[in-house]
Structure formats: structure tokens, C-alpha cells
Design a protein around this motif. Structure first.
Motif, mmCIF file in Angstrom:
data_model
loop_
_atom_site.group_PDB
_atom_site.id
_atom_site.type_symbol
_atom_site.label_atom_id
_atom_site.label_comp_id
_atom_site.label_asym_id
_atom_site.label_seq_id
_atom_site.Cartn_x
_atom_site.Cartn_y
_atom_site.Cartn_z
ATOM 1 N N ALA A 1 90.170 80.877 92.296
ATOM 2 C CA ALA A 1 90.040 81.955 93.285
ATOM 3 C C ALA A 1 89.071 81.550 94.388
ATOM 4 C CB ALA A 1 89.566 83.239 92.600
ATOM 5 N N MET A 2 87.963 80.916 94.016
ATOM 6 C CA MET A 2 86.988 80.491 95.014
ATOM 7 C C MET A 2 87.597 79.413 95.911
ATOM 8 S SD MET A 2 82.948 79.572 94.595
ATOM 9 C CE MET A 2 83.191 78.350 93.348
ATOM 10 N N THR B 1 82.284 83.195 103.728
ATOM 11 C CA THR B 1 80.891 82.745 103.644
ATOM 12 C C THR B 1 80.306 83.067 102.266
ATOM 13 O OG1 THR B 1 80.130 84.802 104.671
ATOM 14 C CG2 THR B 1 80.460 82.900 106.122
ATOM 15 N N LYS B 2 80.748 84.148 101.662
ATOM 16 C CA LYS B 2 80.271 84.489 100.316
ATOM 17 C C LYS B 2 80.746 83.440 99.311
ATOM 18 C CE LYS B 2 78.270 87.100 97.281
ATOM 19 N NZ LYS B 2 76.829 87.174 97.221
ATOM 20 N N ALA B 3 82.000 82.998 99.445
ATOM 21 C CA ALA B 3 82.513 81.955 98.553
ATOM 22 C C ALA B 3 81.745 80.661 98.747
ATOM 23 C CB ALA B 3 84.009 81.735 98.784
ATOM 24 N N LEU B 4 81.443 80.328 99.989
ATOM 25 C CA LEU B 4 80.650 79.122 100.261
ATOM 26 C C LEU B 4 79.267 79.237 99.621
ATOM 27 C CD1 LEU B 4 81.592 78.523 103.993
ATOM 28 C CD2 LEU B 4 82.084 76.982 102.093
ATOM 29 N N ASP B 5 78.645 80.390 99.778
ATOM 30 C CA ASP B 5 77.329 80.632 99.195
ATOM 31 C C ASP B 5 77.385 80.470 97.673
ATOM 32 O OD1 ASP B 5 74.556 81.509 99.229
ATOM 33 O OD2 ASP B 5 75.292 83.436 98.466
ATOM 34 N N LEU B 6 78.379 81.091 97.033
ATOM 35 C CA LEU B 6 78.516 80.973 95.579
ATOM 36 C C LEU B 6 78.773 79.533 95.152
ATOM 37 C CD1 LEU B 6 80.659 84.141 94.811
ATOM 38 C CD2 LEU B 6 78.275 83.746 94.171
ATOM 39 N N TYR B 7 79.599 78.830 95.906
ATOM 40 C CA TYR B 7 79.909 77.438 95.577
ATOM 41 C C TYR B 7 78.642 76.584 95.582
ATOM 42 C CZ TYR B 7 81.613 72.681 95.950
ATOM 43 O OH TYR B 7 81.822 71.348 95.746
ATOM 44 N N PHE B 8 77.852 76.702 96.646
ATOM 45 C CA PHE B 8 76.657 75.871 96.742
ATOM 46 C C PHE B 8 75.583 76.290 95.735
ATOM 47 C CE2 PHE B 8 78.497 74.843 100.954
ATOM 48 C CZ PHE B 8 78.622 73.483 100.734
ATOM 49 N N LYS B 9 75.484 77.563 95.429
ATOM 50 C CA LYS B 9 74.557 77.999 94.381
ATOM 51 C C LYS B 9 74.965 77.406 93.037
ATOM 52 C CE LYS B 9 72.941 82.308 96.379
ATOM 53 N NZ LYS B 9 73.009 83.778 96.318
ATOM 54 N N LYS C 1 89.533 77.559 101.239
ATOM 55 C CA LYS C 1 90.564 76.839 101.974
ATOM 56 C C LYS C 1 91.334 77.710 102.960
ATOM 57 C CE LYS C 1 91.436 73.487 98.302
ATOM 58 N NZ LYS C 1 92.430 72.993 97.343
ATOM 59 N N GLY C 2 91.010 78.977 103.028
ATOM 60 C CA GLY C 2 91.719 79.878 103.930
ATOM 61 C C GLY C 2 91.452 79.567 105.391
ATOM 62 N N LYS C 3 92.173 80.265 106.277
ATOM 63 C CA LYS C 3 92.005 80.056 107.725
ATOM 64 C C LYS C 3 90.567 80.320 108.152
ATOM 65 C CE LYS C 3 96.731 80.875 109.107
ATOM 66 N NZ LYS C 3 97.646 81.628 109.945
ATOM 67 N N GLN C 4 89.962 81.339 107.567
ATOM 68 C CA GLN C 4 88.556 81.629 107.825
ATOM 69 C C GLN C 4 87.840 81.629 106.477
ATOM 70 O OE1 GLN C 4 88.791 85.389 110.030
ATOM 71 N NE2 GLN C 4 87.912 84.269 111.749
ATOM 72 N N PRO C 5 87.235 80.494 106.122
ATOM 73 C CA PRO C 5 86.577 80.420 104.805
ATOM 74 C C PRO C 5 85.550 81.526 104.617
ATOM 75 C CG PRO C 5 86.659 78.264 105.841
ATOM 76 C CD PRO C 5 87.111 79.267 106.875
#
Length: 115
Positions: free
Chosen positions: A85-86, A97-105, A91-95
Motif C-alpha cells: 500500500a505504501m 508526503t505522509k507515505a514518504l515520512d512513514l517510509y523514511f521513519k 509511486k502515484g502521480k503525486q507521492p
């Protein structure tokens, strides 16, 4: 050789083991879902009362540890779905920012960092 979880489960009563199973099942649903069980429902199903279930969850170290280990194991089985899901969000047209934050955490934690 028995795992820590198996050792803990052997120390619990049949009612306590069933309560852990039902509490894990409860995680799959939200209040209002047809299959959601309240603490009263779970207590009744194991032949106990809600206060006893509460005491096991808050004052019984063996039950608490077994429930914690069972919850961790259950969440690990769901990890691929969460990453999928993340990945879609990233990978969407507009990534997201919450997913990016969770990924890097998550990457930070996986490398031994603390949150």
C-alpha cells in the motif's frame, strides 16, 4: 526447543489462550463491523467477565507478554500488505508526503535508530 511464546502459552489457562486468540481476531475489525467483538463479547465467549479480561490484559505479566508476542507475529504477517500500500502511495502521480515520512521513519528504525 520451545519458543518463548510457546512457553508462555503453556503457562496460561485454556480461557486465557482463547482470549488471546479472540483479541487478535478483534484487531481485524473496527467497531461497527458485523464481526467486531466487544470486550464484553470476548469475555462472555470465554466464560468470564470483562473485569477478569481487563485484569489479564493489565496485571498478568504472562498474559501481557504472550498477547504482545502474538500481536507482533500477527502484524509481521500483514507487513507485505502495508509495504504494498505504501509503495502505491509513493509511486502515484503525486507521492503522498505522509507515505514518504512513514517510509523514511521505518528505514531509520530498521537501521537501529530509535523513535
Amino acid at each position: 526447543m520451545a519458543t518463548r511464546y510457546q512457553t508462555l502459552m503453556d503457562e496460561l489457562t485454556e480461557e486465557q489462550r482463547e482470549a488471546i486468540h479472540l483479541l487478535l481476531e478483534q484487531m481485524e475489525y473496527s467497531p461497527g463491523d458485523d464481526d467486531y467483538k466487544t470486550m464484553d463479547d470476548i469475555a462472555e465467549e470465554i466464560g468470564s467477565c470483562r473485569k477478569t479480561l481487563y485484569n489479564w490484559r493489565t496485571k498478568n505479566p504472562t498474559f501481557m507478554e504472550a498477547l504482545g508476542l502474538a500481536t507482533q507475529a500477527r502484524l509481521q504477517t500483514l507487513a507485505p500488505y502495508a509495504y504494498g500500500a505504501m509503495s502505491k502511495l509513493l509511486k502515484g502521480k503525486q507521492p503522498s508526503t505522509k507515505a514518504l515520512d512513514l517510509y523514511f521513519k521505518q528505514q531509520y528504525i530498521n537501521r537501529g535508530g530509535r523513535r
